[in-house]
Design a protein around this motif. Structure first.
Motif, PDB file in Angstrom:
ATOM      1  N   GLY A  83     -17.819   0.408   2.523  1.00 16.57           N
ATOM      2  CA  GLY A  83     -18.612   1.508   3.052  1.00 16.57           C
ATOM      3  C   GLY A  83     -18.180   1.937   4.434  1.00 16.57           C
ATOM      4  N   ASN A  84     -17.075   1.394   4.897  1.00 18.04           N
ATOM      5  CA  ASN A  84     -16.576   1.701   6.240  1.00 18.04           C
ATOM      6  C   ASN A  84     -15.059   1.600   6.232  1.00 18.04           C
ATOM      7  OD1 ASN A  84     -15.985   1.993   8.933  1.00 18.04           O
ATOM      8  ND2 ASN A  84     -17.174   0.214   9.628  1.00 18.04           N
ATOM      9  N   GLY A  85     -14.393   2.744   6.403  1.00 20.72           N
ATOM     10  CA  GLY A  85     -12.921   2.739   6.359  1.00 20.72           C
ATOM     11  C   GLY A  85     -12.293   1.914   7.453  1.00 20.72           C
ATOM     12  N   GLY A  86     -13.038   1.734   8.563  1.00 20.95           N
ATOM     13  CA  GLY A  86     -12.503   0.962   9.664  1.00 20.95           C
ATOM     14  C   GLY A  86     -12.301  -0.507   9.334  1.00 20.95           C
ATOM     15  N   GLN A  87     -12.795  -0.947   8.159  1.00 23.25           N
ATOM     16  CA  GLN A  87     -12.629  -2.338   7.752  1.00 23.25           C
ATOM     17  C   GLN A  87     -11.296  -2.569   7.028  1.00 23.25           C
ATOM     18  OE1 GLN A  87     -14.863  -4.923   8.286  1.00 23.25           O
ATOM     19  NE2 GLN A  87     -16.040  -3.508   9.553  1.00 23.25           N
ATOM     20  N   TYR A  88     -10.412  -1.550   7.058  1.00 25.39           N
ATOM     21  CA  TYR A  88      -9.146  -1.680   6.335  1.00 25.39           C
ATOM     22  C   TYR A  88      -8.308  -2.842   6.847  1.00 25.39           C
ATOM     23  CZ  TYR A  88      -6.378   0.198  10.226  1.00 25.39           C
ATOM     24  OH  TYR A  88      -5.761   0.373  11.422  1.00 25.39           O
ATOM     25  N   THR A  89      -8.542  -3.273   8.111  1.00 27.66           N
ATOM     26  CA  THR A  89      -7.743  -4.367   8.675  1.00 27.66           C
ATOM     27  C   THR A  89      -7.956  -5.671   7.906  1.00 27.66           C
ATOM     28  OG1 THR A  89      -9.523  -4.784  10.274  1.00 27.66           O
ATOM     29  CG2 THR A  89      -7.702  -3.366  10.981  1.00 27.66           C
ATOM     30  N   LYS A  90      -9.168  -5.818   7.272  1.00 36.19           N
ATOM     31  CA  LYS A  90      -9.414  -7.008   6.448  1.00 36.19           C
ATOM     32  C   LYS A  90      -8.445  -7.048   5.271  1.00 36.19           C
ATOM     33  CE  LYS A  90     -14.372  -7.857   7.123  1.00 36.19           C
ATOM     34  NZ  LYS A  90     -15.665  -7.996   6.406  1.00 36.19           N
ATOM     35  N   ILE A  91      -8.298  -5.896   4.640  1.00 36.95           N
ATOM     36  CA  ILE A  91      -7.402  -5.827   3.473  1.00 36.95           C
ATOM     37  C   ILE A  91      -5.961  -6.021   3.911  1.00 36.95           C
ATOM     38  CG2 ILE A  91      -6.659  -4.383   1.540  1.00 36.95           C
ATOM     39  CD1 ILE A  91      -9.342  -2.923   1.741  1.00 36.95           C
ATOM     40  N   PHE A  92      -5.608  -5.426   5.049  1.00 37.22           N
ATOM     41  CA  PHE A  92      -4.240  -5.544   5.546  1.00 37.22           C
ATOM     42  C   PHE A  92      -3.909  -7.008   5.846  1.00 37.22           C
ATOM     43  CE2 PHE A  92      -1.220  -5.660   9.116  1.00 37.22           C
ATOM     44  CZ  PHE A  92      -0.152  -4.979   8.543  1.00 37.22           C
ATOM     45  N   SER A  93      -4.854  -7.705   6.508  1.00 31.26           N
ATOM     46  CA  SER A  93      -4.598  -9.095   6.885  1.00 31.26           C
ATOM     47  C   SER A  93      -4.496 -10.001   5.667  1.00 31.26           C
ATOM     48  CB  SER A  93      -5.718  -9.607   7.800  1.00 31.26           C
ATOM     49  OG  SER A  93      -5.756  -8.864   9.002  1.00 31.26           O
ATOM     50  N   ALA A  94      -5.335  -9.697   4.633  1.00 32.01           N
ATOM     51  CA  ALA A  94      -5.326 -10.535   3.442  1.00 32.01           C
ATOM     52  C   ALA A  94      -4.119 -10.284   2.550  1.00 32.01           C
ATOM     53  CB  ALA A  94      -6.616 -10.306   2.642  1.00 32.01           C
ATOM     54  N   ASN A  95      -3.411  -9.196   2.789  1.00 32.33           N
ATOM     55  CA  ASN A  95      -2.268  -8.849   1.924  1.00 32.33           C
ATOM     56  C   ASN A  95      -1.000  -8.631   2.749  1.00 32.33           C
ATOM     57  OD1 ASN A  95      -3.550  -8.286  -0.959  1.00 32.33           O
ATOM     58  ND2 ASN A  95      -4.961  -7.457   0.578  1.00 32.33           N
ATOM     59  N   ASN A  96      -0.839  -9.366   3.774  1.00 26.66           N
ATOM     60  CA  ASN A  96       0.364  -9.271   4.627  1.00 26.66           C
ATOM     61  C   ASN A  96       1.067 -10.622   4.653  1.00 26.66           C
ATOM     62  OD1 ASN A  96       2.304  -8.656   6.474  1.00 26.66           O
ATOM     63  ND2 ASN A  96       0.924  -8.493   8.228  1.00 26.66           N
ATOM     64  N   PRO A  97       2.239 -10.727   3.933  1.00 19.77           N
ATOM     65  CA  PRO A  97       2.780  -9.746   2.976  1.00 19.77           C
ATOM     66  C   PRO A  97       1.921  -9.681   1.720  1.00 19.77           C
ATOM     67  CG  PRO A  97       4.070 -11.777   2.924  1.00 19.77           C
ATOM     68  CD  PRO A  97       3.014 -11.975   3.974  1.00 19.77           C
ATOM     69  N   PRO A  98       2.202  -8.722   0.822  1.00 18.86           N
ATOM     70  CA  PRO A  98       3.348  -7.775   0.744  1.00 18.86           C
ATOM     71  C   PRO A  98       3.233  -6.554   1.645  1.00 18.86           C
ATOM     72  CG  PRO A  98       1.921  -7.420  -1.108  1.00 18.86           C
ATOM     73  CD  PRO A  98       1.336  -8.576  -0.350  1.00 18.86           C
ATOM     74  N   ILE A  99       2.005  -6.227   2.171  1.00 16.68           N
ATOM     75  CA  ILE A  99       1.908  -5.043   3.026  1.00 16.68           C
ATOM     76  C   ILE A  99       2.503  -5.367   4.385  1.00 16.68           C
ATOM     77  CG2 ILE A  99       0.355  -3.354   4.050  1.00 16.68           C
ATOM     78  CD1 ILE A  99      -1.721  -4.033   1.949  1.00 16.68           C
ATOM     79  N   LYS A 100       3.485  -4.611   4.782  1.00 18.63           N
ATOM     80  CA  LYS A 100       4.079  -4.784   6.101  1.00 18.63           C
ATOM     81  C   LYS A 100       3.712  -3.639   7.039  1.00 18.63           C
ATOM     82  CE  LYS A 100       8.042  -7.449   4.434  1.00 18.63           C
ATOM     83  NZ  LYS A 100       9.529  -7.526   4.379  1.00 18.63           N
ATOM     84  N   ASN A 101       3.344  -2.504   6.427  1.00 14.66           N
ATOM     85  CA  ASN A 101       2.957  -1.332   7.208  1.00 14.66           C
ATOM     86  C   ASN A 101       1.711  -0.763   6.565  1.00 14.66           C
ATOM     87  OD1 ASN A 101       2.645   1.189   8.426  1.00 14.66           O
ATOM     88  ND2 ASN A 101       4.841   1.447   8.762  1.00 14.66           N
ATOM     89  N   ALA A 102       0.628  -0.672   7.321  1.00 14.59           N
ATOM     90  CA  ALA A 102      -0.645  -0.232   6.763  1.00 14.59           C
ATOM     91  C   ALA A 102      -0.587   1.181   6.227  1.00 14.59           C
ATOM     92  CB  ALA A 102      -1.744  -0.333   7.828  1.00 14.59           C
TER      93      ALA A 102
END
Length: 213
Positions: free
Chosen positions: A181-200
């Motif tokens: 419900g808050n786009g600003g929480q995207y850092t949670k997803i980035f942290s949990a999937n780094n790697p494979p995500i290297k660039n948000a």
């Protein structure tokens, strides 16, 4: 035959010096109640057993006389009266024993009348009545305390993580807004999937991401 009254678990007692001539022992049988039954006439209901009642009259002599005294060590008449009165008023039962009769019971003293007679100074005559006393047994119910599940000192590590498959047009901001419900929480997803995500900013359709709670 011996008439003995004891008090406080036999700690104190009196043996009556002169046996009563006509002891009356009643009760002890079943309790009966007669009732009228509609269209059935009179019927008898048998209840629980009744308490036994024992009554008699005698006297405490001032002086020992072997012709009627059952024991040689006779109590002082008025001291015996005071003792029985004390037991009667104590609120506790006494133990009544009459040998050769089967009477050996705890009882309450329901009646105790006494007097002196003219021409017989020092002798104390009395009428006494006992009613059987039965101790009430109270069953103790122990309620068990609810079982408390012991918690481990180790932190909980087994959580069920959600997953999400990226489709065309997705961004981490949109995915975070969908789940939190808050786009600003995207850092949670980035942290949990780094790697494979290297660039948000660079995610591709078909990628499967873990969505932490």
């Amino acid at each position: 035959m011996i008439y003995k009254i004891s008090f406080e678990n036999l700690k104190d007692s009196i043996i009556l010096p002169v046996n009563p001539s006509e002891p009356v022992i009643s009760g002890g049988g079943n309790n009966f109640t007669d009732v009228q039954v509609i269209k059935g006439g009179e019927r008898t209901i048998i209840g629980n057993s009744m308490l036994q009642v024992v009554s008699f009259s005698s006297f405490f002599p001032r002086d020992y006389d072997s012709s009627y005294c059952s024991v040689e060590d006779i109590p002082d008449p008025w001291e015996a009266v005071k003792k029985i009165e004390k037991w009667r008023k104590s609120g506790q039962p006494v133990k009544l024993l009459i040998t050769k009769t089967g009477v050996n019971m705890y009882a309450t003293i329901r009646k105790f009348d006494y007097r002196e007679k003219g021409g017989e100074p020092g002798d104390v005559y009395y009428d006494i009545e006992f009613k059987e006393f039965k101790f009430i047994k109270i069953r103790e119910v122990v309620k068990e305390a609810p079982k408390v599940q012991q918690q481990s000192d180790r932190p909980e590590t087994s959580t069920t993580a959600k997953t999400y498959t990226v489709v065309k047009g997705d961004s981490l901001w949109n995915i975070a807004k969908k789940f939190y419900g808050n786009g600003g929480q995207y850092t949670k997803i980035f942290s949990a999937n780094n790697p494979p995500i290297k660039n948000a900013s660079l995610i591709s359709p078909g990628q499967v991401f873990t969505i932490p709670s």
